[in-house]
Design an enzyme around this catalytic site. Structure first.
Site, mmCIF file in Angstrom:
data_model
loop_
_atom_site.group_PDB
_atom_site.id
_atom_site.type_symbol
_atom_site.label_atom_id
_atom_site.label_comp_id
_atom_site.label_asym_id
_atom_site.label_seq_id
_atom_site.Cartn_x
_atom_site.Cartn_y
_atom_site.Cartn_z
ATOM 1 C CE LYS A 206 -3.481 2.257 2.662
ATOM 2 N NZ LYS A 206 -4.493 2.456 3.761
ATOM 3 C CD GLU A 212 9.127 -5.927 7.343
ATOM 4 O OE1 GLU A 212 8.845 -4.967 6.975
ATOM 5 O OE2 GLU A 212 8.902 -6.097 8.726
ATOM 6 N N GLY A 267 -5.118 -1.896 4.783
ATOM 7 C CA GLY A 267 -4.155 -3.010 4.301
ATOM 8 C C GLY A 267 -4.627 -4.278 4.807
ATOM 9 N NE ARG A 268 -6.655 -4.028 10.639
ATOM 10 C CZ ARG A 268 -6.118 -2.909 10.697
ATOM 11 N NH1 ARG A 268 -4.914 -2.558 10.108
ATOM 12 N NH2 ARG A 268 -6.350 -2.105 11.484
ATOM 13 C CD GLU A 353 -2.088 -4.437 11.197
ATOM 14 O OE1 GLU A 353 -2.752 -4.415 10.352
ATOM 15 O OE2 GLU A 353 -0.921 -5.111 11.258
ATOM 16 C CG HIS A 384 -4.915 -36.325 15.886
ATOM 17 N ND1 HIS A 384 -5.108 -37.633 16.477
ATOM 18 C CD2 HIS A 384 -5.966 -36.342 15.185
ATOM 19 C CE1 HIS A 384 -6.140 -38.190 16.342
ATOM 20 N NE2 HIS A 384 -6.591 -37.388 15.122
ATOM 21 C CE LYS A 512 5.630 -0.917 10.322
ATOM 22 N NZ LYS A 512 4.730 -0.279 9.395
#
Ligand code: F6P
Length: 546
Positions: A206, A212, A267-268, A353, A384, A512
């Site tokens: 965005k 990263e 963003g999400r 978030e 399990h 950050k």
């Protein structure tokens, strides 16, 4: 006390909690054989069974009253109308416009955004068709066989989860890969098996500034140029999705391969935008539009259904019931569908978030719990591994079970076995096993008195553990769109009641900032700053041993 905890609806729920808390659902089901009919809803091919919750009709009435008191319906309309409900960033939150399948305009700052939305969808169609039918070839004239999405958070988890979920519909000979982690291993291991001549990179960000993503994109670019021996190759092998068109052009991406979205898309919440480009490439634009159609169908339900018949509203309210009155800290999501294996990871960002906030919209500290820890794995694997804690641990973890009625890969009895397990788990969590039942079993097994008494406490299941079950016909793009939008709206309902802003994420900033300070120290370019003793020690250890 906050306005919320002082409010009449909250106080009424507190009083009601003391009535419900001692009740066992097993008894509630015995007393009311119509519980399933009363506490389940259908929407198209979706069934929402919320009868295995610690509620009765009065609980639902009081929870709905809480939603009314918070003016959920008014807030929903504000969101759909493009008002700047993301107050700390002064932005609208209009992911619903991205999947608006009607002819109705949607305005932001007096401008109808729908022409832009449709224009970008058209560009996505042209581009994805071109790649899929071999019109858009790589630099050396070969057809693209591998797409690598480089992004993180919302620019990764959504498209990754959807591509995985819709793998059944993917084009043969086209593979989708996702690189998110700045750990070089992620990129290197992904590129190991790829041929630069047939690989397309999509840099999804965005902001187009995320450390990263930009680091991975730079290394991918260097790999491509080295393999193909020509800078020009970037034009054919790189696309970008961003709101920051200046930065995409600075990176050298061919403007024809740049897909825009807008600051009113969080963003999400962005998989419905051009961030969904890997989805369109992987399963085709028609399928992508079916996904949008599913999201739109859920939007219509959310906007129009009365609060007490509204699936996202009820799911959101049930979450609040457990988080704030029962003190539950976690919410598990178990898809009994292997294709949905990344759905819990996607929901982690969506929910945590969005609603992991400790001050309300006015910046005042809250005196009630907000977003829960979300986690999960596909069934039956979780059974399990960690279901033990759900059944016999000390915590109550409300859980969602999702399953298709029909498998996309019907072989033998697999699907019946899968569903039997799914239904059995919610039944077991609800009914449990009493001491009498456990004792009778042990007697049947022939255990002697002393051994029986020693083993008995370990064989008891308290039950009374709440679950929702979401059944759908088959996992197709439309259904998946409905499911994603359902959870988005659930999160929104909770945020409205909690009076928090679900559309900002200031909590990601501090880490950050500090990483920005530590990186030059690791490079050795600047002396280690005055951190705390632990951080100084770790940096020194790195220097001494690196
Ligand atoms: O750091 C968190 C975050 O801002 C998320 O909200 C977002 O989805 C992610 O980083 C990626 O951001 P971008 O798409 O700008 O690279």
């Amino acid at each position: 006390m906050s306005k919320l905890t002082r409010s009449a609806a909250w106080q009424a729920l507190s009083a009601h909690y003391s009535i419900i808390q001692p009740l066992h659902m097993r008894q509630m089901f015995q007393d009311n054989p119509k519980r399933f009919d009363e506490f389940s809803l259908r929407l198209d091919t979706l069934l929402f069974d919320y009868s295995k919750n610690r509620i009765n009709a009065e609980t639902v009435r009081l929870l709905v009253e809480l939603a009314r008191q918070a003016e959920v319906s008014k807030h929903v309309e504000h969101m759909f109308a493009g008002e700047k409900i993301n107050v700390t960033e002064q932005r609208a939150a209009l992911h619903t416009a991205l999947r608006n399948r009607s002819d109705n305009p949607v305005y932001v700052d007096g401008k109808n955004v729908m022409p832009d939305v449709r224009r970008v969808l058209g560009l996505m169609r042209r581009f994805s068709d071109g790649i899929r039918n071999g019109q858009h070839l790589g630099h050396t004239g070969k057809q693209i066989t591998d797409i690598v999405n480089i992004g993180i958070g919302g620019s990764d988890l959504g498209p990754l989860m959807v591509c995985e979920a819709l793998k059944h519909y993917a084009k043969a000979n086209l593979r989708a890969h996702f690189v998110s982690n700045v750990d070089g291993t992620h990129l290197v291991e992904t590129l190991k098996n790829l041929d630069a001549e047939t690989t397309l990179f999509i840099v999804s960000s965005k902001t187009f500034t995320t450390q990263e993503t930009m680091t991975n994109a730079g290394s991918a670019r260097a790999w491509l140029v080295e393999k193909l021996g020509n800078e020009q190759a970037v034009t054919k092998h790189f696309a970008a999705v961003s709101t920051n068109l200046t930065a995409t052009s600075k990176f050298g991406i061919n403007p024809q391969n740049v897909f825009e979205f807008w600051d009113w898309v969080g963003g999400r919440y962005s998989l419905w935008s051009a961030i969904g480009l890997p989805i369109a490439l992987y399963v085709g634009m028609d399928r992508f539009e079916e996904l949008l159609g599913g999201g739109y169908a859920m939007d219509e339900h959310f906007r129009n259904a009365p609060l007490d018949k509204n699936i996202p509203v009820l799911m959101g309210l049930l979450g609040i019931w457990y988080a704030d009155f029962f003190g539950a800290g976690a919410n598990a999501v178990f898809p009994y569908d292997q294709y949905l294996r990344r759905f819990p990871a996607y929901l982690q960002q969506l929910e945590m978030e969005s609603n992991g906030k400790r001050v309300d919209r006015d910046g005042i500290g809250v005196d009630y719990d907000t977003g829960m820890v979300v986690w999960g794995e596909p069934g039956t694997n979780g059974q399990h591994a960690f279901y033990q804690l759900l059944h016999q641990g000390t915590r109550m973890i409300p859980s969602d079970f999702l399953a298709p009625l029909h498998s996309l890969n019907p072989i033998g009895e697999h699907h019946a076995i899968l569903l039997a397990n799914c239904f059995a788990q919610t039944e077991a969590l609800m009914v449990g096993k009493t001491a009498e039942e456990a004792r009778a079993e042990l007697v049947t097994q022939g255990l002697q008195r002393k051994a029986l008494e020693a083993l008995l406490p370990h064989k008891i299941f308290p039950g009374n553990k709440p679950t929702n079950t979401l059944l759908f016909d088959q996992l197709d793009p439309h259904t998946l769109g409905m499911l994603i939008a359902l959870y988005e709206h659930k999160v929104f309902v909770q945020s409205v009641v909690w009076n928090i802003n679900p559309f900002d994420q200031w909590g990601v900033e501090l880490g950050k900032q500090l990483a920005g300070k530590i990186l030059p120290e690791l490079r050795g370019a600047v002396p280690t700053a005055d951190h705390d003793a632990s951080t100084n020690g770790l940096i020194a250890y790195y220097h001494n041993h690196h």
